[in-house]
Design a protein around this motif. Structure first.
Motif, PDB file in Angstrom:
ATOM      1  N   GLU A 389     -30.955  66.288  13.800  1.00  0.00           N
ATOM      2  CA  GLU A 389     -29.908  65.351  14.220  1.00  0.00           C
ATOM      3  C   GLU A 389     -29.803  64.193  13.231  1.00  0.00           C
ATOM      4  OE1 GLU A 389     -29.745  64.840  18.749  1.00  0.00           O
ATOM      5  OE2 GLU A 389     -31.888  65.184  18.395  1.00  0.00           O
ATOM      6  N   GLY A 394     -20.664  62.725  12.092  1.00  0.00           N
ATOM      7  CA  GLY A 394     -20.539  63.960  12.837  1.00  0.00           C
ATOM      8  C   GLY A 394     -19.385  64.809  12.348  1.00  0.00           C
ATOM      9  N   ILE A 395     -19.119  65.894  13.046  1.00  0.00           N
ATOM     10  CA  ILE A 395     -18.041  66.820  12.701  1.00  0.00           C
ATOM     11  C   ILE A 395     -17.255  67.122  13.962  1.00  0.00           C
ATOM     12  CG2 ILE A 395     -17.462  69.100  11.774  1.00  0.00           C
ATOM     13  CD1 ILE A 395     -20.038  69.053  10.203  1.00  0.00           C
ATOM     14  N   GLU A 397     -15.262  69.040  16.750  1.00  0.00           N
ATOM     15  CA  GLU A 397     -15.568  70.356  17.300  1.00  0.00           C
ATOM     16  C   GLU A 397     -14.689  71.443  16.698  1.00  0.00           C
ATOM     17  OE1 GLU A 397     -16.042  72.506  21.693  1.00  0.00           O
ATOM     18  OE2 GLU A 397     -15.499  70.379  21.522  1.00  0.00           O
ATOM     19  N   ARG A 400     -16.177  72.628  13.225  1.00  0.00           N
ATOM     20  CA  ARG A 400     -17.579  73.023  13.074  1.00  0.00           C
ATOM     21  C   ARG A 400     -17.724  74.458  12.580  1.00  0.00           C
ATOM     22  NH1 ARG A 400     -19.626  70.285  18.782  1.00  0.00           N
ATOM     23  NH2 ARG A 400     -19.332  68.112  18.088  1.00  0.00           N
ATOM     24  N   LEU A 437     -23.640  74.136  16.003  1.00  0.00           N
ATOM     25  CA  LEU A 437     -23.400  72.731  15.675  1.00  0.00           C
ATOM     26  C   LEU A 437     -22.944  72.022  16.937  1.00  0.00           C
ATOM     27  CD1 LEU A 437     -21.500  73.077  12.264  1.00  0.00           C
ATOM     28  CD2 LEU A 437     -23.945  72.795  12.679  1.00  0.00           C
ATOM     29  N   GLN A 438     -23.630  70.938  17.288  1.00  0.00           N
ATOM     30  CA  GLN A 438     -23.344  70.219  18.528  1.00  0.00           C
ATOM     31  C   GLN A 438     -23.276  68.719  18.254  1.00  0.00           C
ATOM     32  OE1 GLN A 438     -26.388  71.298  21.362  1.00  0.00           O
ATOM     33  NE2 GLN A 438     -25.893  73.493  21.277  1.00  0.00           N
ATOM     34  N   GLN A 439     -22.917  67.987  19.309  1.00  0.00           N
ATOM     35  CA  GLN A 439     -22.912  66.533  19.229  1.00  0.00           C
ATOM     36  C   GLN A 439     -24.335  66.010  19.370  1.00  0.00           C
ATOM     37  OE1 GLN A 439     -20.236  64.633  18.607  1.00  0.00           O
ATOM     38  NE2 GLN A 439     -21.405  62.723  18.665  1.00  0.00           N
ATOM     39  N   SER A 440     -24.744  65.132  18.488  1.00  0.00           N
ATOM     40  CA  SER A 440     -26.102  64.620  18.496  1.00  0.00           C
ATOM     41  C   SER A 440     -26.252  63.486  19.506  1.00  0.00           C
ATOM     42  CB  SER A 440     -26.485  64.133  17.097  1.00  0.00           C
ATOM     43  OG  SER A 440     -27.697  63.416  17.130  1.00  0.00           O
ATOM     44  N   LEU A 445     -24.227  64.489  14.084  1.00  0.00           N
ATOM     45  CA  LEU A 445     -24.221  65.942  14.179  1.00  0.00           C
ATOM     46  C   LEU A 445     -25.617  66.426  14.544  1.00  0.00           C
ATOM     47  CD1 LEU A 445     -22.654  68.642  13.709  1.00  0.00           C
ATOM     48  CD2 LEU A 445     -23.538  68.580  11.357  1.00  0.00           C
TER      49      LEU A 445
END
Length: 457
Positions: A389, A394-395, A397, A400, A437-440, A445
Motif C-alpha cells: 500500500e 491511487g488509480i 477503478e 486499474r 488492485l484496490q483502494q488502500s 493504491l
C-alpha cells in the motif's frame, strides 16, 4: 521442470501408512485365527480324550452291575451289596437303569427322574438331560445272561466337566487377549522400526521441499542408497541447469543492452531531425524491442517452486530490500513491513524479490510519505496474502485493469516504463495466484496478491 521434492513426500506418506496398516491387519488376523483354531482344537482333543476315559469307566460300571444280578428266592434279583454307594445317594451324578425280562431296576440316585431309552449301544454321542438340570454322559450295553437279554444303561453327570471347559475357555480367552495385545504392540514396534528409514527419508524430502536442507542424508540402509543417490543427483542436476539458464539469460541481457543503447543514440542524432516520421518510427520500434526483451527475460527466469535452500525468508529478505529502496528513493520516505516470525514463502527467492521489488518500487515512486507491505498466511483459505500500500494519488477503478497491461503507464512524468506490473502479473500467474488492485487504507493504491499455500506442504 518437475522436481522430486514436489511430489515424493505426499506420495510416500500414504504408501507408508498403507504398508503399516496392511501388515498390522494381516498379522492381527493371523494371530486371531490361529489362536481361535488352537483353542478349539485343544478343547476338542481334551473333550474326546475325557469321553474315551469315561467310556471305559462306564463300561466297567455296566459289567459290575451285570455281576450284581443274582438268583434269589424270588428269581433274578439285584444284589444291593454289590452296588456302589453313589447310586443310592439322590442326584449324586451316577445313575443306572437295568431292563431284564420285563423287569426294571433304577438307581435310587435318579429319584423320580427317568433315563431316556436309547437304541444304540456304547457311549451316546449326545448328552442327555438328567435330574437337577444335569447333562448326562450315557453308556448303553446289552448282555445275555440267565438265557435272557439284559440292557444296562449307565450315566454320569458331565456338567462339572462342561463347567471346567467354560472356565478354560474364559482363561484361554483372557490369556489369548493378553498375548494378542502383546503381539500387536510388538508387531507395531517391529513394523515402525523396519519402516523408520522410509519415514526418515520422507521427512528429509519434505525438508528438502521446504528449503531446510540441500541434499538427502546418505546414511540410509543399503536398499535405499540407490534411491537417495538418484534423488540427490536429480536435485543437483536441476539446480545446475537452472543456474546455467539464469547465467545465460543474464549474459544475453548484457549482450543486448549495449547494441540497444547504440541504436537509441543513433535514433536521437540530429541528422534524423529532417525525417521526423523515420525517427519516431525507429524510436517506437526500439522501445518495443527493449520492452519485449525485458519481458521475455523476466518470464524465462521464473523458477516457480524453489530449489532446496532458495525459499524467501520474510524476516531476512524484507529489511534488506527496504533499505535498498530507501537508498534509491527519498530517505524520508517511511517504508514499513510486517510478517510473522519464521514465515517462509515456498517459491524461488529471486522470483519473490522481483515481485516485491517491482511493487515496492512503483509504490515508492507514487507515495507521498508512507509505504506499507504486509505478508501473512491465511489459515481459513490456505493462502499467502501479500499487500503493498501507499499514500499516493491511487488509480481510478476504471483504469486499474489497464494499468496491469504490459507497458501501459498512466502518468509519463514518473521515470521508468510500465513493464513492472506486467512482470509481477507473470510471476503471480506462474505461482498459481491472483493479483488485484484496490483502494488502500492510506488513501492510495493497494496491490493485493494471493498465492496458494499448497506448495508449502
Amino acid at each position: 521442470m518437475i522436481k522430486p521434492s514436489a511430489f515424493i513426500p505426499a506420495a510416500l506418506k500414504p504408501a507408508l501408512n498403507s504398508i503399516q496398516q496392511r501388515l498390522s491387519l494381516g498379522l492381527i488376523g493371523v494371530v486371531i485365527l490361529v489362536g481361535l483354531l488352537l483353542a478349539q482344537v485343544s478343547l476338542w482333543v481334551f473333550d474326546q480324550g475325557l469321553r474315551r476315559y469315561l467310556n471305559t469307566h462306564l463300561q466297567e460300571e455296566s459289567e459290575t452291575l451285570l455281576a450284581a444280578l443274582v438268583r434269589g428266592p424270588n428269581g433274578i434279583e439285584l444284589d444291593p451289596q454289590r452296588i456302589g454307594s453313589s447310586y443310592r445317594r439322590p442326584f449324586s451324578g451316577y445313575y443306572f437303569l437295568i431292563d431284564f425280562d420285563g423287569k426294571q431296576w433304577r438307581s435310587r440316585s435318579l429319584w423320580d427322574h427317568q433315563l431316556p431309552q436309547t437304541n444304540t449301544r456304547g457311549l451316546q454321542a449326545d448328552l442327555q438331560d438328567g435330574p437337577e438340570a444335569q447333562q448326562l454322559l450315557v453308556y448303553s450295553a446289552q448282555f445275555r445272561r440267565f438265557g435272557k437279554t439284559i440292557v444296562i444303561q449307565v450315566a454320569q453327570d458331565y456338567t462339572p466337566m462342561l463347567d471346567n471347559f467354560r472356565r478354560m475357555q474364559w482363561m484361554g480367552a483372557g490369556l489369548g487377549l493378553a498375548a494378542l495385545i502383546i503381539l500387536v504392540l510388538l508387531q507395531r514396534y517391529l513394523v515402525a522400526r523396519s519402516l523408520r528409514p522410509l519415514e526418515d527419508l520422507r521427512l528429509q524430502i519434505a525438508q528438502l521441499q521446504q528449503g531446510q536442507r540441500t541434499t538427502l542424508a546418505t546414511s540410509v540402509p543399503e536398499e535405499l542408497q540407490p534411491l537417495v543417490a538418484q534423488l540427490n543427483r536429480l536435485t543437483q542436476h536441476t539446480e545446475d541447469r537452472l543456474k546455467r539458464s539464469r547465467n545465460a539469460l543474464g549474459n544475453l541481457g548484457h549482450a543486448l543492452k549495449t547494441p540497444l543503447a547504440i541504436l537509441f543514440s543513433l535514433a536521437n542524432r540530429h541528422e534524423l531531425n529532417n525525417q521526423p516520421a523515420l525517427r519516431d518510427n525507429l524510436r517506437t520500434q526500439l522501445q518495443q524491442m527493449q520492452e519485449r526483451i525485458s519481458r521475455e527475460l523476466a518470464r524465462a527466469r521464473l523458477a516457480g517452486e524453489a530449489l532446496p535452500g532458495a525459499h524467501f525468508h520474510c524476516a531476512t529478505e524484507l529489511p534488506d530490500l527496504i533499505s535498498t529502496l530507501q537508498l534509491i528513493h527519498r530517505r524520508d520516505l517511511q517504508i514499513q513491513w510486517s510478517a510473522p516470525d519464521k514465515l517462509r514463502l515456498p517459491w524461488d527467492r529471486e522470483d519473490i524479490l522481483e515481485l516485491l521489488g517491482n511493487l515496492l518500487d512503483n509504490a515508492c515512486k507514487w507515495a507521498r510519505q508512507q509505504v506499507q507491505v504486509s505478508i501473512a498466511q491465511l489459515p481459513a483459505s490456505q493462502q499467502f496474502e501479500l499487500v503493498i500500500e501507499d499514500d499516493g494519488p491511487g488509480i481510478a477503478e476504471a483504469e486499474r485493469e489497464q494499468v496491469l497491461s504490459r507497458g501501459t503507464r498512466i502518468d509519463e512524468q514518473v521515470q521508468g516504463h510500465g513493464l513492472g506490473l506486467g512482470i509481477v502479473r507473470d510471476i503471480v500467474e506462474h505461482c498459481g495466484g491472483t493479483l488485484q488492485l484496490q483502494q488502500s487504507s492510506l488513501d492510495g493504491l493497494a496491490v493485493v496478491i494471493h498465492l496458494p499455500a499448497a506448495n508449502a506442504d
